[in-house]
Design an enzyme around this catalytic site. Structure first.
Site, PDB file in Angstrom:
ATOM      1  N   PHE A   1      -5.618  -7.191 -11.258  1.00 61.45           N
ATOM      2  CA  PHE A   1      -5.805  -7.069  -9.813  1.00 61.45           C
ATOM      3  C   PHE A   1      -5.453  -5.673  -9.354  1.00 61.45           C
ATOM      4  O   PHE A   1      -4.880  -4.886 -10.105  1.00 61.45           O
ATOM      5  CB  PHE A   1      -4.977  -8.120  -9.057  1.00 61.45           C
ATOM      6  CG  PHE A   1      -3.495  -8.039  -9.304  1.00 61.45           C
ATOM      7  CD1 PHE A   1      -2.667  -7.325  -8.446  1.00 61.45           C
ATOM      8  CD2 PHE A   1      -2.908  -8.714 -10.377  1.00 61.45           C
ATOM      9  CE1 PHE A   1      -1.296  -7.264  -8.656  1.00 61.45           C
ATOM     10  CE2 PHE A   1      -1.540  -8.666 -10.589  1.00 61.45           C
ATOM     11  CZ  PHE A   1      -0.743  -7.939  -9.741  1.00 61.45           C
TER      12      PHE A   1
ATOM     13  N   TYR B   1       7.434   2.658  -9.525  1.00 64.99           N
ATOM     14  CA  TYR B   1       7.710   1.502  -8.676  1.00 64.99           C
ATOM     15  C   TYR B   1       9.121   0.931  -8.777  1.00 64.99           C
ATOM     16  O   TYR B   1       9.499   0.096  -7.963  1.00 64.99           O
ATOM     17  CB  TYR B   1       6.663   0.417  -8.933  1.00 64.99           C
ATOM     18  CG  TYR B   1       5.293   0.854  -8.440  1.00 64.99           C
ATOM     19  CD1 TYR B   1       4.985   0.802  -7.084  1.00 64.99           C
ATOM     20  CD2 TYR B   1       4.355   1.366  -9.316  1.00 64.99           C
ATOM     21  CE1 TYR B   1       3.760   1.243  -6.611  1.00 64.99           C
ATOM     22  CE2 TYR B   1       3.117   1.806  -8.866  1.00 64.99           C
ATOM     23  CZ  TYR B   1       2.826   1.744  -7.509  1.00 64.99           C
ATOM     24  OH  TYR B   1       1.611   2.190  -7.059  1.00 64.99           O
TER      25      TYR B   1
END
Length: 409
Positions: free
Chosen positions: A409, A123
């Site tokens: 999450f 990322y």
């Protein structure tokens, strides 16, 4: 290879979850997952990459708030459920989805995008930097002596329904004072307290205790735990697993940890998803009773609006700094004048000469005050254009509370 990337239709959710399941080895029925998750999904933020008419990659986001140093709240685009099926890896599907999703987040006005990275190398190329860490701990309860600590206030056990009802308000107070924390949705509280059945997951069972500063007062702490039973020749060596411990002051924090470490028949307490800067070892007569067994990166931050993101937080020192930000995707690229202080901050584009220069991923890593700009400068990630500027920037960005997000999450 070029893939079609778009948001999904409701009728495609089963195949969307089928693709997600194949990448993450989920064995639950994709239709059952789709039926369960549908009320939680914003289809306008649920993305797929298609090879012809077949879904071969998934990504979705949801809106939340992240607390920054000083108690400010930033609108955040939280990225999750990112997967590519094994037959289509390394062909550009992720890049296509991330490009579309980040563009949508910027257009919505989200100041930052956040995610938990399954793998470190992925990322950074999209502008994310690791901004928080979490740790796992093991405590030898036989020598975890709290002395006179932990006796103030009232600790009481409650049933799971009561804990489920009390937790949201407590957690909201906690997360507003904890840099790096985000909000929790009602479905998160349901899952944590074993309410309802999540496809593929075993419902939580265990015990819930709360702390009050005085009888009848509002709770200021809550712990959920379960126990793994072990007995050897009639001798107990059980392990208490702290599933969540949330508190808003030191008295509640100490009392709930003491409760877990004083349980009969328990020889070890274990806790994951905790802060890397726990106060607990400093409360023990022998800090070696508590061992940090693992430590790893957690939430990665991608700044989309530098002016909003940097002005939202507070800084330990007063000063001015001109930051040149590089951003290959161009959302944050530019030169910014940051004026800081413990009570207020401002950030605006400028034409003044840069004091330091860095990539947007490096700025994201430093944004919550837990990653040293000086350390990253040694690694070659921060360029100093004015002598002493890195040291000044490092002193500005550091914060008194280590950033921590205890919501997955």
């Amino acid at each position: 290879m070029v893939f079609d990337v778009r948001t999904v239709e409701e009728t495609e959710l089963r195949t969307w979850y089928n693709a997600l399941s194949s990448a993450f080895f989920m064995t639950a029925d994709p239709q059952a997952i789709a039926d369960f998750r549908r009320p939680q999904l914003d289809l306008g933020r649920t993305w797929a990459a298609y090879d012809a008419d077949r879904i071969i990659a998934t990504l979705r986001t949801f809106g939340t708030e992240m607390t920054v140093p000083g108690g400010g709240l930033l609108s955040a685009d939280a990225v999750t459920a990112v997967a590519t099926i094994p037959t289509h890896r390394r062909r550009g599907a992720l890049t296509a989805m991330m490009t579309a999703s980040l563009q949508a987040a910027a257009q919505r006005g989200d100041a930052i995008s956040i995610l938990i990275a399954a793998r470190w190398p992925i990322y950074g190329r999209y502008g994310y930097g690791p901004a928080t860490e979490v740790a796992e701990y093991s405590i030898d309860t036989g020598i975890a002596d709290f002395g006179a600590r932990g006796g103030e206030g009232v600790v009481e056990y409650v049933d799971t329904a009561t804990g489920h009802a009390l937790m949201p308000a407590l957690f909201d107070r906690f997360r507003r004072g904890q840099p790096g924390a985000i909000g929790r949705a009602s479905v998160d509280f349901d899952r944590e307290f074993g309410k309802g059945t999540v496809p593929g997951l075993t419902p939580w069972t265990g015990w819930v205790a709360v702390h009050r500063p005085s009888p009848g007062a509002e709770i200021d702490g809550l712990v959920r735990y379960h126990v793994d039973e072990h007995w050897d020749a009639m001798r107990p060596s059980c392990v208490v697993v702290i599933d969540d411990l949330v508190s808003t002051n030191p008295l509640a924090y100490t009392a709930l940890w003491k409760l877990c470490c004083d349980l009969d028949n328990v020889t070890t307490a274990k806790a994951a998803n905790r802060s890397v800067d726990e106060s607990l070892p400093w409360m023990l007569a022998d800090a070696r009773a508590m061992e940090q067994t693992k430590r790893y990166d957690n939430v990665w931050v991608r700044i989309l609006d530098v002016e909003v993101a940097l002005a939202a937080r507070r800084y330990l020192t007063t000063g001015s700094l001109v930051i040149e930000v590089r951003d290959a995707m161009n959302y944050a690229a530019g030169r910014y004048l940051l004026e800081t202080g413990p009570d207020a901050a401002s950030c605006a584009r400028t034409t003044k000469p840069a004091d330091i220069e860095l990539d947007v991923a490096t700025l994201g890593a430093a944004h919550l005050g837990g990653t040293s700009l000086q350390t990253m400068a040694v690694a070659g990630l921060v360029v100093e254009h004015r002598t002493g500027a890195v040291a000044s920037a490092d002193a500005m960005f550091r914060w008194t509370t280590v950033p921590w997000c205890n919501t997955w999450f």
